[in-house]
Structure formats: structure tokens, C-alpha cells
Design a protein around this motif. Structure first.
Motif, mmCIF file in Angstrom:
data_model
loop_
_atom_site.group_PDB
_atom_site.id
_atom_site.type_symbol
_atom_site.label_atom_id
_atom_site.label_comp_id
_atom_site.label_asym_id
_atom_site.label_seq_id
_atom_site.Cartn_x
_atom_site.Cartn_y
_atom_site.Cartn_z
ATOM 1 N N SER A 263 -63.026 -85.422 -82.524
ATOM 2 C CA SER A 263 -63.157 -86.791 -83.010
ATOM 3 C C SER A 263 -63.193 -87.788 -81.864
ATOM 4 O O SER A 263 -62.362 -87.754 -80.962
ATOM 5 C CB SER A 263 -62.006 -87.142 -83.942
ATOM 6 O OG SER A 263 -62.243 -86.586 -85.199
ATOM 7 N N TRP A 264 -64.176 -88.656 -81.932
ATOM 8 C CA TRP A 264 -64.374 -89.755 -80.993
ATOM 9 C C TRP A 264 -64.732 -90.980 -81.806
ATOM 10 O O TRP A 264 -65.117 -90.871 -82.957
ATOM 11 C CB TRP A 264 -65.530 -89.458 -80.050
ATOM 12 C CG TRP A 264 -65.335 -88.314 -79.120
ATOM 13 C CD1 TRP A 264 -65.658 -87.007 -79.354
ATOM 14 C CD2 TRP A 264 -64.799 -88.355 -77.811
ATOM 15 N NE1 TRP A 264 -65.362 -86.242 -78.261
ATOM 16 C CE2 TRP A 264 -64.823 -87.049 -77.290
ATOM 17 C CE3 TRP A 264 -64.290 -89.377 -77.006
ATOM 18 C CZ2 TRP A 264 -64.379 -86.726 -76.024
ATOM 19 C CZ3 TRP A 264 -63.847 -89.059 -75.729
ATOM 20 C CH2 TRP A 264 -63.888 -87.753 -75.252
ATOM 21 N N TYR A 265 -64.653 -92.121 -81.182
ATOM 22 C CA TYR A 265 -65.157 -93.331 -81.810
ATOM 23 C C TYR A 265 -65.751 -94.229 -80.743
ATOM 24 O O TYR A 265 -65.469 -94.092 -79.550
ATOM 25 C CB TYR A 265 -64.064 -94.073 -82.597
ATOM 26 C CG TYR A 265 -63.019 -94.734 -81.720
ATOM 27 C CD1 TYR A 265 -63.236 -96.010 -81.190
ATOM 28 C CD2 TYR A 265 -61.827 -94.090 -81.407
ATOM 29 C CE1 TYR A 265 -62.293 -96.614 -80.371
ATOM 30 C CE2 TYR A 265 -60.887 -94.682 -80.601
ATOM 31 C CZ TYR A 265 -61.119 -95.949 -80.084
ATOM 32 O OH TYR A 265 -60.190 -96.541 -79.269
ATOM 33 N N ALA A 266 -66.588 -95.145 -81.174
ATOM 34 C CA ALA A 266 -67.088 -96.248 -80.360
ATOM 35 C C ALA A 266 -66.708 -97.507 -81.114
ATOM 36 O O ALA A 266 -66.453 -97.462 -82.324
ATOM 37 C CB ALA A 266 -68.602 -96.151 -80.201
ATOM 38 N N PRO B 170 -56.544 -99.207 -91.849
ATOM 39 C CA PRO B 170 -57.440 -98.158 -92.354
ATOM 40 C C PRO B 170 -58.156 -97.400 -91.232
ATOM 41 O O PRO B 170 -58.361 -96.189 -91.332
ATOM 42 C CB PRO B 170 -58.454 -98.898 -93.231
ATOM 43 C CG PRO B 170 -57.996 -100.303 -93.340
ATOM 44 C CD PRO B 170 -56.925 -100.524 -92.329
ATOM 45 N N VAL B 171 -58.507 -98.103 -90.179
ATOM 46 C CA VAL B 171 -59.204 -97.470 -89.048
ATOM 47 C C VAL B 171 -58.253 -96.538 -88.305
ATOM 48 O O VAL B 171 -58.607 -95.402 -87.980
ATOM 49 C CB VAL B 171 -59.753 -98.529 -88.070
ATOM 50 C CG1 VAL B 171 -60.592 -97.879 -86.987
ATOM 51 C CG2 VAL B 171 -60.523 -99.604 -88.793
ATOM 52 N N VAL B 172 -57.066 -97.019 -88.036
ATOM 53 C CA VAL B 172 -56.072 -96.207 -87.330
ATOM 54 C C VAL B 172 -55.726 -94.964 -88.150
ATOM 55 O O VAL B 172 -55.674 -93.852 -87.608
ATOM 56 C CB VAL B 172 -54.816 -97.042 -87.000
ATOM 57 C CG1 VAL B 172 -53.687 -96.161 -86.488
ATOM 58 C CG2 VAL B 172 -55.164 -98.133 -85.980
ATOM 59 N N MET B 173 -55.527 -95.122 -89.453
ATOM 60 C CA MET B 173 -55.207 -93.967 -90.296
ATOM 61 C C MET B 173 -56.344 -92.952 -90.277
ATOM 62 O O MET B 173 -56.099 -91.742 -90.199
ATOM 63 C CB MET B 173 -54.906 -94.415 -91.730
ATOM 64 C CG MET B 173 -53.637 -95.250 -91.851
ATOM 65 S SD MET B 173 -52.176 -94.474 -91.104
ATOM 66 C CE MET B 173 -52.030 -93.012 -92.086
ATOM 67 N N HIS B 174 -57.589 -93.418 -90.322
ATOM 68 C CA HIS B 174 -58.729 -92.502 -90.260
ATOM 69 C C HIS B 174 -58.724 -91.748 -88.932
ATOM 70 O O HIS B 174 -58.890 -90.528 -88.904
ATOM 71 C CB HIS B 174 -60.043 -93.269 -90.437
ATOM 72 C CG HIS B 174 -61.235 -92.376 -90.452
ATOM 73 N ND1 HIS B 174 -61.634 -91.703 -91.584
ATOM 74 C CD2 HIS B 174 -62.112 -92.017 -89.474
ATOM 75 C CE1 HIS B 174 -62.703 -90.979 -91.306
ATOM 76 N NE2 HIS B 174 -63.017 -91.152 -90.037
ATOM 77 N N THR C 208 -55.966 -89.112 -88.845
ATOM 78 C CA THR C 208 -56.267 -87.927 -89.657
ATOM 79 C C THR C 208 -57.339 -87.061 -89.003
ATOM 80 O O THR C 208 -57.445 -85.878 -89.328
ATOM 81 C CB THR C 208 -56.721 -88.294 -91.086
ATOM 82 O OG1 THR C 208 -57.936 -89.030 -91.027
ATOM 83 C CG2 THR C 208 -55.651 -89.077 -91.822
ATOM 84 N N ARG C 209 -58.102 -87.625 -88.086
ATOM 85 C CA ARG C 209 -59.133 -86.875 -87.363
ATOM 86 C C ARG C 209 -58.623 -86.344 -86.024
ATOM 87 O O ARG C 209 -59.375 -85.764 -85.262
ATOM 88 C CB ARG C 209 -60.376 -87.737 -87.116
ATOM 89 C CG ARG C 209 -61.076 -88.251 -88.364
ATOM 90 C CD ARG C 209 -61.526 -87.091 -89.240
ATOM 91 N NE ARG C 209 -62.297 -87.514 -90.390
ATOM 92 C CZ ARG C 209 -61.789 -87.821 -91.579
ATOM 93 N NH1 ARG C 209 -60.495 -87.809 -91.787
ATOM 94 N NH2 ARG C 209 -62.571 -88.142 -92.583
ATOM 95 N N GLY C 210 -57.347 -86.586 -85.728
ATOM 96 C CA GLY C 210 -56.764 -86.039 -84.509
ATOM 97 C C GLY C 210 -56.829 -86.925 -83.281
ATOM 98 O O GLY C 210 -56.501 -86.493 -82.178
ATOM 99 N N VAL C 211 -57.228 -88.186 -83.444
ATOM 100 C CA VAL C 211 -57.242 -89.114 -82.314
ATOM 101 C C VAL C 211 -55.807 -89.585 -82.084
ATOM 102 O O VAL C 211 -55.152 -90.056 -83.018
ATOM 103 C CB VAL C 211 -58.166 -90.324 -82.586
ATOM 104 C CG1 VAL C 211 -58.154 -91.285 -81.409
ATOM 105 C CG2 VAL C 211 -59.589 -89.861 -82.895
ATOM 106 N N PRO C 212 -55.278 -89.461 -80.864
ATOM 107 C CA PRO C 212 -53.911 -89.914 -80.596
ATOM 108 C C PRO C 212 -53.758 -91.422 -80.831
ATOM 109 O O PRO C 212 -54.675 -92.203 -80.529
ATOM 110 C CB PRO C 212 -53.699 -89.574 -79.118
ATOM 111 C CG PRO C 212 -54.712 -88.518 -78.812
ATOM 112 C CD PRO C 212 -55.886 -88.831 -79.691
ATOM 113 N N LEU C 213 -52.613 -91.828 -81.350
ATOM 114 C CA LEU C 213 -52.354 -93.232 -81.664
ATOM 115 C C LEU C 213 -52.617 -94.141 -80.465
ATOM 116 O O LEU C 213 -53.217 -95.202 -80.615
ATOM 117 C CB LEU C 213 -50.918 -93.407 -82.160
ATOM 118 C CG LEU C 213 -50.510 -94.835 -82.527
ATOM 119 C CD1 LEU C 213 -51.397 -95.379 -83.646
ATOM 120 C CD2 LEU C 213 -49.047 -94.877 -82.928
#
Length: 134
Positions: A63-66, A94-98, A101-106
Motif C-alpha cells: 500500500s502506497w498513496y499520493a 476516513p483516510v487514515v483509517m483506510h 487497514t492497508r498496512g500504512v504505518p500511522l
């Protein structure tokens, strides 16, 4: 050019061609990662985000995000979802929770920078000077 600025981690991409809809402004190495600062016109945002999502590492692999921003909104793009919130952290749940749940560290869900001024400071761009192209 009016529009949104964005930060993409180069390692989140299967192919750097996913960045073709964006104007490249700067890059910044952070450890093993390379952060890319980009910009996109507001009218091109939806198509550019779709192109980027298609070029990201599949969510089932890693999981990654931009994220993209101006001074009033924040658009966070995962390979499997897109969220629109504001730069105010109180809207991010909602973004942080998503991400969690995808394994991105807080600590990686800080969406920094999320204003144009912060992006200029973080990437070493002059406050009023036009950004350079990579």
C-alpha cells in the motif's frame, strides 16, 4: 498554472510513465524513497488521478498513496481508493483509517506537505519564484 500540487513517492509506481499527466516541479530523496513534487490543472485532476492509480503498485502487493492539495483541499490517492478532505487534520479520519487497514504505518499518514507554502519550504522552492521542471 492554477491547480493542485502533489507529492508522489517514486517507489509507489510500477512505471514512472504514470506521472505523464503531471508537471514535474522538484524531487527530494528521503532515505530510500524519492518524493516527487508535481502539479496538475484542476480541470485535468480526475483523469490524471485515474492515470496515476493505474500506474501504482497494486494494493494487494503493497500500500502506497499520493496526495494532492491546494490551500483548501487535500485529495489522497491510494491505488484502490480516493479521498477528498481538507488540509485540516481533523478531517482525515476516513483516510487514515483506510491507510491503516492497508498496512500504512500511522506516522506515514501525515500528508506532509499539504499546503503550497509547506511544499515550497519542504522542497526548497522560493516562495514566489516559478518552480523548475525536472
Amino acid at each position: 498554472m492554477a491547480g493542485l500540487w502533489g507529492v508522489v513517492v517514486e517507489q509507489s509506481l510500477v512505471d514512472r510513465g504514470a506521472l505523464s499527466p503531471f508537471e514535474a516541479l522538484a524531487e527530494l530523496p528521503i532515505g530510500a524513497w524519492r518524493l516527487l513534487l508535481v502539479r496538475v490543472d484542476e480541470s485535468d485532476l480526475a483523469d490524471a488521478v485515474a492515470h496515476l492509480r493505474a500506474g501504482m503498485v497494486p494494493a494487494h502487493e503493497e500500500s502506497w498513496y499520493a496526495h494532492f492539495f491546494d490551500d483548501r483541499r487535500l485529495v489522497v490517492v491510494f491505488q484502490d481508493a480516493v479521498f477528498e478532505v481538507t488540509p485540516d487534520a481533523r478531517t482525515w479520519e476516513p483516510v487514515v483509517m483506510h491507510g491503516l487497514t492497508r498496512g500504512v504505518p500511522l506516522e506515514q499518514l501525515d500528508f506532509d506537505p499539504c499546503t503550497v507554502a509547506d511544499a515550497r519550504a519542504r522542497f526548497g522552492l522560493a516562495a514566489q519564484a516559478p518552480a523548475g521542471v525536472l
